[in-house]
Motif scaffolding. Structure first.
Motif, mmCIF file in Angstrom:
data_model
loop_
_atom_site.group_PDB
_atom_site.id
_atom_site.type_symbol
_atom_site.label_atom_id
_atom_site.label_comp_id
_atom_site.label_asym_id
_atom_site.label_seq_id
_atom_site.Cartn_x
_atom_site.Cartn_y
_atom_site.Cartn_z
ATOM 1 N N GLY A 239 0.808 -1.208 0.000
ATOM 2 C CA GLY A 239 0.000 0.000 0.000
ATOM 3 C C GLY A 239 0.840 1.255 0.000
ATOM 4 O O GLY A 239 0.549 2.212 -0.714
ATOM 5 N N ALA A 240 1.908 1.270 0.818
ATOM 6 C CA ALA A 240 2.771 2.450 0.875
ATOM 7 C C ALA A 240 3.485 2.682 -0.443
ATOM 8 O O ALA A 240 3.809 3.826 -0.799
ATOM 9 C CB ALA A 240 3.784 2.302 2.008
ATOM 10 N N ALA A 242 2.252 2.577 -3.245
ATOM 11 C CA ALA A 242 1.384 3.328 -4.155
ATOM 12 C C ALA A 242 1.695 4.817 -4.127
ATOM 13 O O ALA A 242 1.397 5.544 -5.078
ATOM 14 C CB ALA A 242 -0.086 3.104 -3.790
ATOM 15 N N LEU A 243 2.311 5.289 -3.041
ATOM 16 C CA LEU A 243 2.677 6.699 -2.945
ATOM 17 C C LEU A 243 3.985 7.006 -3.667
ATOM 18 O O LEU A 243 4.296 8.162 -3.930
ATOM 19 C CB LEU A 243 2.800 7.117 -1.479
ATOM 20 C CG LEU A 243 1.511 7.106 -0.670
ATOM 21 C CD1 LEU A 243 1.790 7.550 0.752
ATOM 22 C CD2 LEU A 243 0.469 8.007 -1.305
ATOM 23 N N PRO A 245 5.451 5.280 -6.791
ATOM 24 C CA PRO A 245 5.482 4.282 -7.860
ATOM 25 C C PRO A 245 6.848 4.166 -8.524
ATOM 26 O O PRO A 245 7.182 3.140 -9.095
ATOM 27 C CB PRO A 245 4.424 4.782 -8.848
ATOM 28 C CG PRO A 245 4.290 6.254 -8.552
ATOM 29 C CD PRO A 245 4.535 6.387 -7.079
ATOM 30 N N GLY A 289 -7.987 2.066 -2.732
ATOM 31 C CA GLY A 289 -8.025 3.375 -2.092
ATOM 32 C C GLY A 289 -6.933 3.591 -1.067
ATOM 33 O O GLY A 289 -7.030 4.523 -0.257
ATOM 34 N N ALA A 290 -5.892 2.746 -1.104
ATOM 35 C CA ALA A 290 -4.818 2.880 -0.107
ATOM 36 C C ALA A 290 -4.104 4.216 -0.213
ATOM 37 O O ALA A 290 -3.603 4.739 0.784
ATOM 38 C CB ALA A 290 -3.816 1.737 -0.277
ATOM 39 N N TRP A 291 -4.054 4.790 -1.428
ATOM 40 C CA TRP A 291 -3.404 6.095 -1.581
ATOM 41 C C TRP A 291 -4.114 7.151 -0.740
ATOM 42 O O TRP A 291 -3.485 8.092 -0.230
ATOM 43 C CB TRP A 291 -3.413 6.510 -3.055
ATOM 44 C CG TRP A 291 -4.793 6.739 -3.605
ATOM 45 C CD1 TRP A 291 -5.614 5.820 -4.187
ATOM 46 C CD2 TRP A 291 -5.502 7.974 -3.608
ATOM 47 N NE1 TRP A 291 -6.806 6.388 -4.555
ATOM 48 C CE2 TRP A 291 -6.769 7.725 -4.207
ATOM 49 C CE3 TRP A 291 -5.224 9.261 -3.174
ATOM 50 C CZ2 TRP A 291 -7.739 8.701 -4.375
ATOM 51 C CZ3 TRP A 291 -6.180 10.253 -3.332
ATOM 52 C CH2 TRP A 291 -7.415 9.968 -3.935
ATOM 53 N N LEU A 292 -5.436 6.989 -0.562
ATOM 54 C CA LEU A 292 -6.179 7.946 0.249
ATOM 55 C C LEU A 292 -5.855 7.772 1.727
ATOM 56 O O LEU A 292 -5.798 8.753 2.475
ATOM 57 C CB LEU A 292 -7.678 7.764 0.012
ATOM 58 C CG LEU A 292 -8.600 8.909 0.415
ATOM 59 C CD1 LEU A 292 -8.206 10.198 -0.274
ATOM 60 C CD2 LEU A 292 -10.049 8.558 0.104
ATOM 61 N N TRP A 294 -2.872 6.456 2.954
ATOM 62 C CA TRP A 294 -1.485 6.841 3.207
ATOM 63 C C TRP A 294 -1.227 8.311 2.873
ATOM 64 O O TRP A 294 -0.561 9.028 3.630
ATOM 65 C CB TRP A 294 -0.544 5.943 2.408
ATOM 66 C CG TRP A 294 -0.568 4.523 2.858
ATOM 67 C CD1 TRP A 294 -1.159 3.474 2.198
ATOM 68 C CD2 TRP A 294 -0.015 3.987 4.053
ATOM 69 N NE1 TRP A 294 -1.006 2.314 2.923
ATOM 70 C CE2 TRP A 294 -0.304 2.594 4.069
ATOM 71 C CE3 TRP A 294 0.690 4.529 5.122
ATOM 72 C CZ2 TRP A 294 0.096 1.762 5.095
ATOM 73 C CZ3 TRP A 294 1.094 3.694 6.156
ATOM 74 C CH2 TRP A 294 0.793 2.327 6.136
ATOM 75 N N GLY A 295 -1.744 8.740 1.720
ATOM 76 C CA GLY A 295 -1.496 10.115 1.321
ATOM 77 C C GLY A 295 -2.436 11.117 1.961
ATOM 78 O O GLY A 295 -2.042 12.250 2.270
#
Length: 402
Positions: A239-240, A242-243, A245, A289-292, A294-295
């Motif tokens: 997931g992390a 994804a922030l 790439p 939606g993991a970017w939401l 983590w980010g």
């Protein structure tokens, strides 16, 4: 059952309750000897107006958040009279407790706002009693939303004691954000530099505890469902990634099929509830939606406001040390309104006193922008964590059942 209106209700109710809690505690800690003459004059003196400019707008905004939260709950129920049915229900439940807590907290917040606007004349003792009741009602309102979700064993992501702690800490942080934002927008920050500096430090502590609570909730749910820490670490890494790439390898990319396998892998005696729990955690930290998470929540809602809070508190310390140096050089008292932070240490025997000046303080406009940015990020993080927890808890559970 838990749509956008409910998420809005959870956020607005928690934020409004947090604002009421912070204002009530600040009022209880205020100097009674300085406050009594202002209350006797219904806050129409110069000192009274300063108090009113700090508390009245913050309580008004907090009460408005509570009112809109109640409206969201009534709209979600379909008919406003169903909210009354919840309140008169003969069987006690978290929902009926929450309905009463919301209404009582709203009423007390409106009454307290009227006092700080000078519309009502009260003595310091009566004001302290009103603030204590408001703090109790606000704490109940902030905590019960997490207790409501944690009481639903059918959704395993919610069924952890860490969730009420997370929502309560988030509500308190959002409440501080409301108070700090309104203080800077109304100009009260010029008269209450001490209070705002200490609020920034308190918010930083709450954000750190909030990060601990969300991490503990994720680990607790995953381990209770039979997952291993190694698998959880793999999901978090996916997931992390994804922030970033550019540094993510194909093996660490958040591939949906690999996440499904990861959620379904574990112990031989796993139940459908365990599978739903692992699917919920995987969706939260490594799903589409993991970017939401983590980010949005972690970076914008925790890391950035924590950094800004520490900058604001350090700036207050710098201004206090500069005032102390000025007082030592001129023999004058330090400027009023600076926080009571320890000044420079006296030189040791045989050493000349240091003449190194502290770091230059931030300008008033930069401090205001930093405080507003920290408040905005904290509020965004409070909304996102409720949205993400509700969504990640329900969707995998429904999928497993179907």
């Amino acid at each position: 059952m838990f749509g956008d209106l409910v998420v809005g209700y959870l956020f607005l109710g928690g934020t409004g309750a947090g604002g009421c809690l912070v204002c009530a505690l600040m009022g209880l800690l205020a100097d009674t000897s300085a406050l009594a003459p202002a209350l006797a004059a219904r806050l129409r003196t110069g000192e009274g107006r300063r108090w009113s400019r700090l508390f009245a707008p913050a309580l008004t905004v907090s009460a408005a958040c509570l009112a809109v939260g109640i409206a969201c709950l009534a709209a979600d129920l379909g008919r406003p009279d169903r909210l009354l049915l919840l309140m008169v229900s003969p069987t006690p439940s978290y929902i009926s407790l929450g309905a009463w807590a919301l209404v009582v907290c709203l009423g007390l917040a409106a009454l307290l706002a009227a006092v700080w606007r000078g519309a009502l004349a009260v003595r310091p003792g009566a004001l302290a009693t009103l603030e204590a009741l408001t703090a109790l009602a606000a704490l109940t309102t902030a905590a019960y939303t997490g207790l409501l979700l944690a009481s639903m064993p059918a959704v395993p992501l919610w069924c952890t004691p860490w969730l009420p702690a997370l929502f309560t800490l988030s509500a308190a942080s959002c409440g501080i954000a409301l108070v700090m934002a309104t203080a800077h927008l109304t100009g009260a920050s010029a008269d209450f530099g001490v209070v705002l500096a200490r609020l920034a430090l308190a918010d930083g502590a709450l954000i750190a505890l909030e990060a601990v609570a969300v991490a503990a909730a994720i680990v607790a749910v995953w381990l209770a469902a039979g997952g291993s820490l190694a698998d959880l670490a793999a999901a978090i890494s996916a997931g992390a990634a994804a922030l970033a790439p550019a540094v993510a390898t194909p093996a660490s990319a958040a591939d949906p099929s690999s996440l499904d396998a990861l959620a379904a892998a574990p112990a031989a005696a796993a139940t459908l509830t365990d599978a739903a729990a692992r699917a919920s955690v995987a969706a939260l930290v490594a799903g589409p939606g993991a970017w939401l998470f983590w980010g949005g929540f972690v970076l914008a809602g925790l890391v950035i406001p924590l950094g800004l809070d520490l900058v604001l508190y350090a700036d207050a310390g710098s201004r206090a040390r500069r005032a102390a140096l000025h007082a030592r050089d001129t023999g004058l008292d330090p400027a009023l309104g600076l926080p009571a932070i320890r000044g420079p240490r006296p030189p040791r025997a045989g050493r000349a006193p240091s003449r190194r000046a502290p770091a230059p303080p931030l300008s008033a406009s930069v401090r205001a922008l930093a405080a507003l940015a920290a408040a905005g990020c904290a509020l965004v993080g409070g909304l996102l964590i409720r949205l993400l927890v509700v969504g990640a808890g329900l969707q995998p559970t429904i999928g497993v059942i179907l």
